[in-house]
Design a protein around this motif. Structure first.
Motif, mmCIF file in Angstrom:
data_model
loop_
_atom_site.group_PDB
_atom_site.id
_atom_site.type_symbol
_atom_site.label_atom_id
_atom_site.label_comp_id
_atom_site.label_asym_id
_atom_site.label_seq_id
_atom_site.Cartn_x
_atom_site.Cartn_y
_atom_site.Cartn_z
ATOM 1 N N LEU A 1 45.209 51.868 41.989
ATOM 2 C CA LEU A 1 46.344 51.036 41.580
ATOM 3 C C LEU A 1 46.090 49.567 41.881
ATOM 4 O O LEU A 1 46.972 48.833 42.321
ATOM 5 C CB LEU A 1 47.627 51.502 42.259
ATOM 6 C CG LEU A 1 47.988 52.978 42.082
ATOM 7 C CD1 LEU A 1 49.252 53.309 42.854
ATOM 8 C CD2 LEU A 1 48.155 53.340 40.627
ATOM 9 N N GLY A 2 44.851 49.132 41.648
ATOM 10 C CA GLY A 2 44.495 47.731 41.837
ATOM 11 C C GLY A 2 43.917 47.390 43.190
ATOM 12 O O GLY A 2 43.430 46.272 43.391
ATOM 13 N N LEU A 3 43.945 48.310 44.143
ATOM 14 C CA LEU A 3 43.371 48.077 45.465
ATOM 15 C C LEU A 3 41.949 48.623 45.491
ATOM 16 O O LEU A 3 41.738 49.817 45.274
ATOM 17 C CB LEU A 3 44.214 48.754 46.541
ATOM 18 C CG LEU A 3 43.798 48.506 47.994
ATOM 19 C CD1 LEU A 3 43.974 47.045 48.369
ATOM 20 C CD2 LEU A 3 44.598 49.404 48.945
ATOM 21 N N GLY B 1 55.601 53.099 44.350
ATOM 22 C CA GLY B 1 56.577 54.073 43.878
ATOM 23 C C GLY B 1 56.077 55.494 43.763
ATOM 24 O O GLY B 1 56.760 56.352 43.180
ATOM 25 N N ILE B 2 54.902 55.780 44.314
ATOM 26 C CA ILE B 2 54.341 57.133 44.269
ATOM 27 C C ILE B 2 54.586 57.821 45.612
ATOM 28 O O ILE B 2 54.328 57.241 46.671
ATOM 29 C CB ILE B 2 52.836 57.091 43.948
ATOM 30 C CG1 ILE B 2 52.621 56.549 42.532
ATOM 31 C CG2 ILE B 2 52.202 58.472 44.097
ATOM 32 C CD1 ILE B 2 51.176 56.298 42.185
ATOM 33 N N ALA C 1 45.762 56.313 36.205
ATOM 34 C CA ALA C 1 46.071 56.610 34.809
ATOM 35 C C ALA C 1 47.475 57.184 34.670
ATOM 36 O O ALA C 1 48.216 56.845 33.738
ATOM 37 C CB ALA C 1 45.041 57.576 34.232
ATOM 38 N N LEU C 2 47.861 58.051 35.606
ATOM 39 C CA LEU C 2 49.193 58.647 35.544
ATOM 40 C C LEU C 2 50.273 57.593 35.766
ATOM 41 O O LEU C 2 51.320 57.604 35.100
ATOM 42 C CB LEU C 2 49.314 59.754 36.585
ATOM 43 C CG LEU C 2 48.443 60.996 36.338
ATOM 44 C CD1 LEU C 2 48.494 61.917 37.546
ATOM 45 C CD2 LEU C 2 48.891 61.732 35.082
ATOM 46 N N GLU C 3 50.035 56.695 36.695
ATOM 47 C CA GLU C 3 51.004 55.622 36.940
ATOM 48 C C GLU C 3 51.179 54.762 35.696
ATOM 49 O O GLU C 3 52.298 54.366 35.347
ATOM 50 C CB GLU C 3 50.531 54.776 38.125
ATOM 51 C CG GLU C 3 51.582 53.838 38.688
ATOM 52 C CD GLU C 3 51.490 52.438 38.130
ATOM 53 O OE1 GLU C 3 52.428 51.646 38.389
ATOM 54 O OE2 GLU C 3 50.509 52.126 37.450
ATOM 55 N N ARG D 1 50.961 55.753 32.703
ATOM 56 C CA ARG D 1 51.694 56.518 31.689
ATOM 57 C C ARG D 1 53.187 56.636 32.011
ATOM 58 O O ARG D 1 53.949 57.217 31.242
ATOM 59 C CB ARG D 1 51.076 57.917 31.541
ATOM 60 C CG ARG D 1 49.654 57.906 30.991
ATOM 61 C CD ARG D 1 49.139 59.320 30.747
ATOM 62 N NE ARG D 1 49.828 59.954 29.629
ATOM 63 C CZ ARG D 1 49.461 59.857 28.355
ATOM 64 N NH1 ARG D 1 48.407 59.125 28.023
ATOM 65 N NH2 ARG D 1 50.145 60.471 27.416
ATOM 66 N N GLY D 2 53.609 56.100 33.162
ATOM 67 C CA GLY D 2 55.023 56.059 33.481
ATOM 68 C C GLY D 2 55.620 57.355 33.960
ATOM 69 O O GLY D 2 56.820 57.598 33.782
ATOM 70 N N VAL D 3 54.822 58.193 34.609
ATOM 71 C CA VAL D 3 55.347 59.473 35.099
ATOM 72 C C VAL D 3 55.946 59.289 36.492
ATOM 73 O O VAL D 3 55.709 58.285 37.175
ATOM 74 C CB VAL D 3 54.246 60.551 35.140
ATOM 75 C CG1 VAL D 3 53.574 60.689 33.789
ATOM 76 C CG2 VAL D 3 53.215 60.255 36.229
ATOM 77 N N GLU D 4 56.709 60.278 36.921
ATOM 78 C CA GLU D 4 57.233 60.347 38.283
ATOM 79 C C GLU D 4 56.263 61.220 39.072
ATOM 80 O O GLU D 4 56.208 62.433 38.886
ATOM 81 C CB GLU D 4 58.632 60.958 38.264
ATOM 82 C CG GLU D 4 59.297 61.055 39.618
ATOM 83 C CD GLU D 4 60.653 61.726 39.532
ATOM 84 O OE1 GLU D 4 60.952 62.549 40.422
ATOM 85 O OE2 GLU D 4 61.391 61.464 38.554
ATOM 86 N N LEU D 5 55.492 60.597 39.960
ATOM 87 C CA LEU D 5 54.322 61.259 40.545
ATOM 88 C C LEU D 5 54.503 61.571 42.024
ATOM 89 O O LEU D 5 54.913 60.715 42.817
ATOM 90 C CB LEU D 5 53.082 60.381 40.359
ATOM 91 C CG LEU D 5 51.743 60.914 40.878
ATOM 92 C CD1 LEU D 5 51.384 62.234 40.214
ATOM 93 C CD2 LEU D 5 50.640 59.886 40.653
ATOM 94 N N THR D 6 54.175 62.812 42.394
ATOM 95 C CA THR D 6 54.063 63.240 43.782
ATOM 96 C C THR D 6 52.628 63.693 44.023
ATOM 97 O O THR D 6 52.093 64.503 43.258
ATOM 98 C CB THR D 6 55.019 64.406 44.098
ATOM 99 O OG1 THR D 6 56.365 63.975 43.912
ATOM 100 C CG2 THR D 6 54.841 64.885 45.535
ATOM 101 N N VAL D 7 52.008 63.169 45.066
ATOM 102 C CA VAL D 7 50.625 63.520 45.402
ATOM 103 C C VAL D 7 50.613 64.299 46.710
ATOM 104 O O VAL D 7 51.194 63.857 47.711
ATOM 105 C CB VAL D 7 49.751 62.255 45.527
ATOM 106 C CG1 VAL D 7 48.332 62.631 45.951
ATOM 107 C CG2 VAL D 7 49.728 61.491 44.212
#
Length: 424
Positions: A327-329, A197-198, A159-161, A163-169
């Motif tokens: 993310l689709g996987l 890109g995460i 969901a965060l991806e 929304r176009g955020v810059e994400l660090t997990v």
């Protein structure tokens, strides 16, 4: 007969509907702690992606659904239980009596004792209220740090991806989804996520969260590695724990969750439990475990409700089931996916295709498959569940699968399908 159901998530709703069918004349009270109609937490990511509105999360869409079934809805949070007097005390000070009680109070997100975890830009992702707050902060380009890459964390990540955020997990384990994926599979999911890109940091936690002195962003997040990450929003997805505090000083036995037998009855007669709060016998070992997933919650709710109505229905055993889209996987794990010791008849095999993102692990005890992990094998994943849940004796097929694990569909057809008698 009066039935009180504490919790209006999937377990509570299914139990109430099952009770109404099994006991048409009985009184049923369905209690929810939030100021919202019964809804699915698993739908919150779709809400954050703006694929649905809040009404799309509701478990039952028809207005007046519960009223039509003569199920009384009540808003309140249980704070204590008087099992001798058969009544529950709620946070508004009123008591509700019962003849049969179902504890379906679910679980709550764990907030680690991190300095700064209560800042207004730090949120869990568990309720509709959480979703509203996250939507305000998680605007395109926002810097988001997510603590936790387990099952819930990976669902939120998608969901965060979107929304176009810059994400660090940040994940404390040595791999992504460590409680449902083997090391090889967890590493494969990490590679997939990073290619999207995460940024993923494993073997690390959050040491503290501080408000920044500058106006560039509100938060400095200090990791256990010493690195400081600038963030507009921190999401804590560090796991969940059953809601059992109101059962303190009662005769209801609680370990990690509420201990139940195969009828879903607790240590106190007339009190049952189902869903994320229940600790029920495992299908293979018989040991009690909490399996906080919706399919188990629904199965347990039906069994509990039928027994509350006077039946004698048994749960065959809890099967750990996890199916995850990252993310689709698509990945999944079933049963005792980590395997069994060789001294106890355990054996296992892995199939790895890094390029195609296809993975399969099969685990056996003697000639029965007891666990499986898969990535990218979506067409026949139900076959794996069928082999494990059915405890299908594989005979010679076990050795075949140890050499060629992708033949599991052929094994299922050969060993679990009954031949059709020809009529001449």
């Amino acid at each position: 007969m009066k039935h009180v159901i504490l919790g209006n998530g999937p377990a509570g709703v299914v139990a109430a509907e099952t009770l109404r069918h099994a006991a048409p004349a009985d009184e049923i009270v369905l209690v929810g702690a939030e100021d919202a109609p019964p809804y699915s937490r698993m739908a919150i990511p779709y809400l954050l992606e703006e694929n649905i509105d809040e009404s799309g999360t509701y478990l039952r869409k028809s207005p007046g659904h519960f009223e039509g079934l003569r199920i009384r809805e009540l808003r309140g949070r249980a704070v204590s239980l008087d099992e001798a007097g058969r009544r529950v005390l709620f946070d508004d000070g009123h008591f509700e009596d019962y003849d049969r009680l179902l504890i379906a109070t679910g679980s709550h997100p764990v907030r680690p004792p991190i300095p700064g975890v209560d800042l207004p830009e730090v949120h869990t992702c568990w309720t509709l209220e959480d979703a509203r707050a996250i939507a305000r902060f998680a605007q395109p380009g926002a810097r988001v740090l997510q603590l936790g890459a387990g099952f819930i964390g990976c669902i939120i990540m998608e969901a965060l991806e979107a929304r176009g955020v810059e994400l660090t997990v940040v994940e404390m384990g040595d791999r992504m989804v460590p409680r449902m994926m083997t090391p090889q599979a967890g590493g494969m999911i990490r590679k997939w996520v990073e290619n999207k890109g995460i940024r993923v940091v494993t073997n690390a936690g959050v040491r503290r969260i501080d408000r920044r002195a500058s106006n560039d962003a509100p938060l400095d997040v200090t990791l256990s590695t010493g690195e400081v990450v600038v963030a507009d929003l921190v999401i804590v997805a560090a796991g969940v724990a059953p809601n059992v505090a109101f059962l303190e000083s009662t005769g209801v036995h609680v370990a990690k969750g509420v201990l139940v037998d195969d009828r879903l009855e607790t240590s106190v007669s007339g009190i049952f439990a189902a869903g994320d709060v229940a600790e029920a016998p495992d299908l293979f070992t018989g040991e009690h475990l909490v399996a906080a997933i919706q399919p188990n919650a629904v199965d347990q709710a039906r069994v509990a409700a039928l027994n509350m109505a006077g039946g004698d229905t048994r749960l065959k055993g809890v099967l750990a089931i996890n199916v995850l889209a990252t993310l689709g996987l698509i990945s999944s794990s079933f049963g005792q996916w980590w395997g069994e010791d060789a001294s106890k008849g355990g054996a296992g095999v892995e199939h790895v295709d890094e390029v195609a993102y296809r993975y399969l692990s099969l685990q056996f005890r003697d000639d029965v498959m007891i666990g499986a992990t898969s990535i990218g094998l979506t067409e026949h994943v139900g076959v794996l569940r069928g082999l494990i849940q059915g405890k299908v004796p594989l005979g010679e097929w076990k050795d075949r699968l140890l050499h060629s694990p992708l033949q599991f569909v052929d094994a299922y057809i050969a060993r679990s399908q009954q031949p059709v008698a020809l009529v001449r």
